[in-house]
Scaffold this motif. Structure first.
Motif, PDB file in Angstrom:
ATOM      1  N   ILE A  99      22.805  14.802 -27.656  1.00  0.00           N
ATOM      2  CA  ILE A  99      22.677  13.364 -27.847  1.00  0.00           C
ATOM      3  C   ILE A  99      21.439  12.848 -27.120  1.00  0.00           C
ATOM      4  O   ILE A  99      21.235  13.173 -25.953  1.00  0.00           O
ATOM      5  CB  ILE A  99      23.905  12.613 -27.281  1.00  0.00           C
ATOM      6  N   ASP A 100      20.654  12.058 -27.775  1.00  0.00           N
ATOM      7  CA  ASP A 100      19.487  11.406 -27.170  1.00  0.00           C
ATOM      8  C   ASP A 100      18.457  12.412 -26.664  1.00  0.00           C
ATOM      9  O   ASP A 100      17.615  12.065 -25.860  1.00  0.00           O
ATOM     10  CB  ASP A 100      19.895  10.520 -25.980  1.00  0.00           C
ATOM     11  N   ALA A 101      18.536  13.655 -27.107  1.00  0.00           N
ATOM     12  CA  ALA A 101      17.592  14.648 -26.604  1.00  0.00           C
ATOM     13  C   ALA A 101      16.382  14.751 -27.529  1.00  0.00           C
ATOM     14  O   ALA A 101      15.601  15.674 -27.437  1.00  0.00           O
ATOM     15  CB  ALA A 101      18.278  16.002 -26.463  1.00  0.00           C
ATOM     16  N   GLY A 102      16.251  13.784 -28.399  1.00  0.00           N
ATOM     17  CA  GLY A 102      15.091  13.735 -29.262  1.00  0.00           C
ATOM     18  C   GLY A 102      15.181  14.673 -30.458  1.00  0.00           C
ATOM     19  O   GLY A 102      14.167  15.107 -30.992  1.00  0.00           O
ATOM     20  N   GLY A 103      16.392  15.010 -30.833  1.00  0.00           N
ATOM     21  CA  GLY A 103      16.591  15.859 -32.009  1.00  0.00           C
ATOM     22  C   GLY A 103      16.236  15.093 -33.272  1.00  0.00           C
ATOM     23  O   GLY A 103      15.859  13.927 -33.211  1.00  0.00           O
ATOM     24  N   PRO A 104      16.315  15.746 -34.425  1.00  0.00           N
ATOM     25  CA  PRO A 104      15.967  15.062 -35.665  1.00  0.00           C
ATOM     26  C   PRO A 104      16.876  13.852 -35.892  1.00  0.00           C
ATOM     27  O   PRO A 104      18.060  13.926 -35.618  1.00  0.00           O
ATOM     28  CB  PRO A 104      16.183  16.126 -36.759  1.00  0.00           C
ATOM     29  N   SER A 105      16.301  12.739 -36.308  1.00  0.00           N
ATOM     30  CA  SER A 105      17.131  11.542 -36.500  1.00  0.00           C
ATOM     31  C   SER A 105      17.015  11.049 -37.930  1.00  0.00           C
ATOM     32  O   SER A 105      16.179  11.512 -38.679  1.00  0.00           O
ATOM     33  CB  SER A 105      16.736  10.464 -35.521  1.00  0.00           C
ATOM     34  N   ALA A 149      16.049   3.535 -45.941  1.00  0.00           N
ATOM     35  CA  ALA A 149      17.443   3.707 -45.521  1.00  0.00           C
ATOM     36  C   ALA A 149      17.492   4.626 -44.300  1.00  0.00           C
ATOM     37  O   ALA A 149      16.708   5.570 -44.208  1.00  0.00           O
ATOM     38  CB  ALA A 149      18.252   4.307 -46.662  1.00  0.00           C
ATOM     39  N   VAL A 150      18.364   4.304 -43.353  1.00  0.00           N
ATOM     40  CA  VAL A 150      18.521   5.189 -42.189  1.00  0.00           C
ATOM     41  C   VAL A 150      19.986   5.569 -42.040  1.00  0.00           C
ATOM     42  O   VAL A 150      20.877   4.785 -42.342  1.00  0.00           O
ATOM     43  CB  VAL A 150      18.045   4.544 -40.860  1.00  0.00           C
ATOM     44  N   GLU A 151      20.211   6.774 -41.577  1.00  0.00           N
ATOM     45  CA  GLU A 151      21.567   7.241 -41.282  1.00  0.00           C
ATOM     46  C   GLU A 151      21.933   6.732 -39.894  1.00  0.00           C
ATOM     47  O   GLU A 151      21.125   6.861 -38.975  1.00  0.00           O
ATOM     48  CB  GLU A 151      21.580   8.770 -41.234  1.00  0.00           C
ATOM     49  N   PRO A 152      23.137   6.184 -39.711  1.00  0.00           N
ATOM     50  CA  PRO A 152      23.518   5.819 -38.343  1.00  0.00           C
ATOM     51  C   PRO A 152      23.632   7.092 -37.492  1.00  0.00           C
ATOM     52  O   PRO A 152      24.010   8.145 -38.012  1.00  0.00           O
ATOM     53  CB  PRO A 152      24.888   5.155 -38.506  1.00  0.00           C
ATOM     54  N   PRO A 153      23.262   7.015 -36.210  1.00  0.00           N
ATOM     55  CA  PRO A 153      23.377   8.222 -35.379  1.00  0.00           C
ATOM     56  C   PRO A 153      24.835   8.673 -35.335  1.00  0.00           C
ATOM     57  O   PRO A 153      25.737   7.839 -35.286  1.00  0.00           O
ATOM     58  CB  PRO A 153      22.893   7.764 -33.999  1.00  0.00           C
TER      59      PRO A 153
END
Ligand SMILES: [Zn+2]
Length: 282
Positions: free
Chosen positions: A276-282, A129-133
């Motif tokens: 945003i899009d800075a490669g933080g935890p996803s 399962a993935v969380e939507p950004p």
């Protein structure tokens, strides 16, 4: 991988879909906000055509990194990738899949667009399962700072004027019917370079014609309003139609469509946090 030039849509087609059909931009932005607006709408249109529910999107390897796998037989979504090229002699033919070079770029290089089938939507994959950004929040103060544009007090006495843009400043009347719409419209005039054109003392023949300037600025406003769920997009549609009639109801030129998407992207990105899009935890 071969570029799919046969199916490469023009930005003008994607824009006209967004301008005509309410909800396209808001649904595309909600699902694909990490991508450029042109790609958001491109992805949305393909999902709609193929009956794929919209959702987070990634490459084959991108999904693998998130612990998900593309199901066998799933057909990839095509997105557009800008590629910076060195200028080639004018008589050399453009490679397949390349569109008109962006002539605003540095004299030595230009941007061309290639289309690649490299992306899959969440519903084409299975696994963990993935969380939507998370949806980025848009902050006007942050946007004005990042764009280097100042909002000044409104000083015009003409009661019909809702707002104006001069050089790198804008003003919105406190009587403006739809202040968000007016603010984005005036911001767009600056970001699209209309105020700089006027300042540079360009002759009438070099200037973007007024009717096209109005269509461009209002199209940017419409896209920003719909993306952020703010009121006024319906009024934008009427205003665009009005100015398009002044232009002889010609379709919006491809060059303008590209400028509109680019300006809206700049305004939306400028107002969202750097995280945003800075490669933080996803
Ligand atoms: Zn205007």
């Amino acid at each position: 991988m071969t570029p799919v030039s046969r199916t490469a849509p023009q930005f003008a087609e994607l824009l006209s879909r967004a301008l005509i059909e309410p909800g396209v931009v808001s649904r595309a932005y909600t699902a694909f906000h990490g991508y450029s607006l042109g790609n958001q709408i491109l992805a949305f249109v393909q999902c709609a055509e193929r009956g794929i529910p919209v959702g987070p999107i990634a490459t084959f390897m991108g999904w693998k990194d998130k612990g998900r796998y593309v199901r066998k037989g799933e057909k990839a979504i095509v997105l557009c990738m800008p590629v910076t090229c060195k200028r080639t002699p004018a008589n050399q033919p453009r490679p397949a899949g390349a569109s008109e070079p962006d002539r605003d770029q540095h004299a030595e290089t230009f941007t061309r667009f290639i289309y690649r089938p490299n992306w899959f939507v969440l519903s084409q994959t299975e696994g963990q399962a993935v969380e939507p950004p998370p949806m980025p929040d848009w902050n006007p103060t942050r946007a004005f700072d990042a764009l280097g544009i100042v909002e000044e007090p409104f000083t015009m006495t003409d009661g019909n004027c809702q707002g104006y843009a001069r050089q790198r400043s804008i003003a919105v009347s406190h009587l403006a019917e739809l202040p968000h719409k007016t603010r984005f419209h005036e911001l767009a005039h600056v970001v699209l370079g209309h105020t700089a054109e006027a300042e540079a003392g360009m002759s009438d023949s070099e200037l973007t014609p007024r009717s096209l300037r109005e269509v461009e600025a209002e199209a940017v406003a419409l896209v920003c309003l719909e993306a952020l769920g703010l009121p006024g997009a319906g009024h934008c549609r009427g205003y665009i139609q009005h100015w398009n009639q002044h232009r002889g109801a010609e379709p919006i030129p491809e060059r303008s469509a590209q400028r509109i998407f680019k300006a809206a992207d700049q305004i939306l990105k400028a107002g969202t946090a750097d995280a945003i899009d800075a490669g933080g935890p996803s």
